[in-house]
Design an enzyme around this catalytic site. Structure first.
Site, PDB file in Angstrom:
ATOM      1  N   CYS A  91       0.765  -1.135   0.052  1.00  0.00           N
ATOM      2  CA  CYS A  91       0.014   0.031  -0.028  1.00  0.00           C
ATOM      3  C   CYS A  91       0.772   1.221  -0.050  1.00  0.00           C
ATOM      4  CB  CYS A  91      -0.886   0.017   1.324  1.00  0.00           C
ATOM      5  SG  CYS A  91      -1.927   1.582   1.484  1.00  0.00           S
ATOM      6  N   HIS A  93       0.122   4.536  -0.307  1.00  0.00           N
ATOM      7  CA  HIS A  93      -0.284   5.777   0.806  1.00  0.00           C
ATOM      8  C   HIS A  93       0.200   5.355   2.147  1.00  0.00           C
ATOM      9  CE1 HIS A  93      -4.036   3.862   2.087  1.00  0.00           C
ATOM     10  NE2 HIS A  93      -3.915   4.922   3.067  1.00  0.00           N
ATOM     11  N   CYS A 254      -3.042   7.131  -4.655  1.00  0.00           N
ATOM     12  CA  CYS A 254      -2.880   5.670  -4.733  1.00  0.00           C
ATOM     13  C   CYS A 254      -1.345   5.425  -5.105  1.00  0.00           C
ATOM     14  CB  CYS A 254      -3.783   4.644  -5.452  1.00  0.00           C
ATOM     15  SG  CYS A 254      -3.764   3.321  -5.358  1.00  0.00           S
ATOM     16  N   THR A 256       0.611   2.451  -4.990  1.00  0.00           N
ATOM     17  CA  THR A 256       0.811   1.154  -6.179  1.00  0.00           C
ATOM     18  C   THR A 256      -0.058   1.324  -7.299  1.00  0.00           C
ATOM     19  OG1 THR A 256      -1.198   0.248  -4.758  1.00  0.00           O
ATOM     20  CG2 THR A 256       1.097  -0.414  -3.985  1.00  0.00           C
TER      21      THR A 256
END
Length: 333
Positions: A91, A93, A254, A256
């Protein structure tokens, strides 16, 4: 005050998206690798995720990260990611949030102007370079896991929608890239319900008809993200609405997803290496990405993405479970 469980947390947000960083109360999760620990957590400890991210302690778009000792000796901390949709392999963020919390709380040795933190994630090694001024984390640059395009310019039949052109790329999770124009929807938050319903239908169609599978990371064999690309987006500045299973939008750009988008653009020959790429979220916040090189993942051509973003600490808390609480796993409304 009675409690059968106590979890210590530092809450933050990364460009609008929350990360509840769990600093204590879980204990070491069994497993030889962080992905082993992620899979063990899913099978045996998911009630902890539900307690921390579901209502009433969390909400339908909650996201978090559980700090762990690293499984590999060259890392400072390990992370198991938790959110409303489950436990992600990576993840972006959330990692920016974790790195910011580690610096702001002094849980790593803070060095100015840059504090480097090596993080062991279920998807692999991620290096966070935290820009520090007067002891404060100003921004975080992630050297993410390799990203690659899994399929390009394919179509899928989506019940209730029709034939949908899409591409699929991995940037720490699998992302379907879909142009909003191709599904007849505007880049407009007043239409978020329609966009989200369409995204969930596309995810279901991909996972039913043509599910992806990461060649090296066990248990990453699904698509839970649809990156709806706004009209006018380019390889220099792209806007998107990120629909996520089981039914919410990413507030951040985001990390990823930005990595996956850059991999797709590189495959198209539109994004050169070492070139800044601005990715804008549905609420207007941005990450700046760039590709630093090329590599391979199990023989598949891949790129090495870098993401820069910001996070802010929003609070500290101890989350409790009263032994008589009728909702020990929270609830989904």
């Amino acid at each position: 005050m009675r409690s059968s469980k106590v979890f210590h947390a530092v809450d933050s947000h990364t460009e609008g998206m929350p990360t509840r960083v769990i600093t204590g109360g879980v204990g070491p999760i069994p497993g030889d690798t962080m992905n082993d620990r992620r899979l063990y957590f899913i099978q045996h400890l998911d009630h902890i995720r539900q307690l921390l991210v579901n209502e009433p302690r969390g909400h339908a778009s909650m996201s978090g990260a559980i700090l762990q000792p690293p499984a590999r000796p060259d890392c400072d901390w390990g992370i198991v990611f938790i959110e409303a949709s489950g436990c992600l392999p990576m993840c972006g963020h959330g990692t920016i949030g974790v790195a910011t919390v580690l610096v702001e709380t002094g849980m790593v040795e803070v060095v100015e102007p840059v504090t480097t933190i090596r993080l062991d994630t279920p998807a692999g090694l991620v290096v966070a370079s935290v820009a520090v001024t007067d002891g404060r984390a100003v921004s975080v640059t992630l050297d993410n896991v390799p990203a690659f395009t899994e399929r390009l310019d394919e179509t899928i039949e989506v019940p209730g929608v029709g034939t949908v052109p899409y591409s699929l790329a991995f940037g720490g999770n699998f992302y379907a890239m879909v142009n909003l124009d191709d599904v007849g929807l505007p880049f407009d938050r007043t239409r978020q319900t329609d966009i989200l319903k369409t995204g969930l239908r596309i995810m279901d169609a991909i996972n039913t008809q043509a599910p992806p599978s990461h060649p090296e990371i066990q248990g990453v064999d699904y698509c839970h993200h649809v990156e709806f690309i706004a009209p006018g987006s380019t390889a220099q500045h792209s806007r998107h609405a990120m629909a996520i299973h089981p039914g919410w939008f990413d507030r951040s750009p985001c990390g990823t997803g930005t990595s996956a988008r850059m991999a797709e653009l590189y495959t198209r020959g539109q994004l050169p290496l070492r070139t800044d790429f601005v990715n804008e979220s549905f609420i207007g916040s941005t990450f700046v990405g760039r590709l630093t090189g090329t590599t391979e993942v199990a023989g598949i051509p891949a790129v090495t993405p870098q993401i820069t973003g910001r996070a802010w600490v929003t609070g500290t808390a101890q989350y409790l479970l009263d032994p008589n609480d009728p909702y020990p796993r929270g609830f989904v409304f």
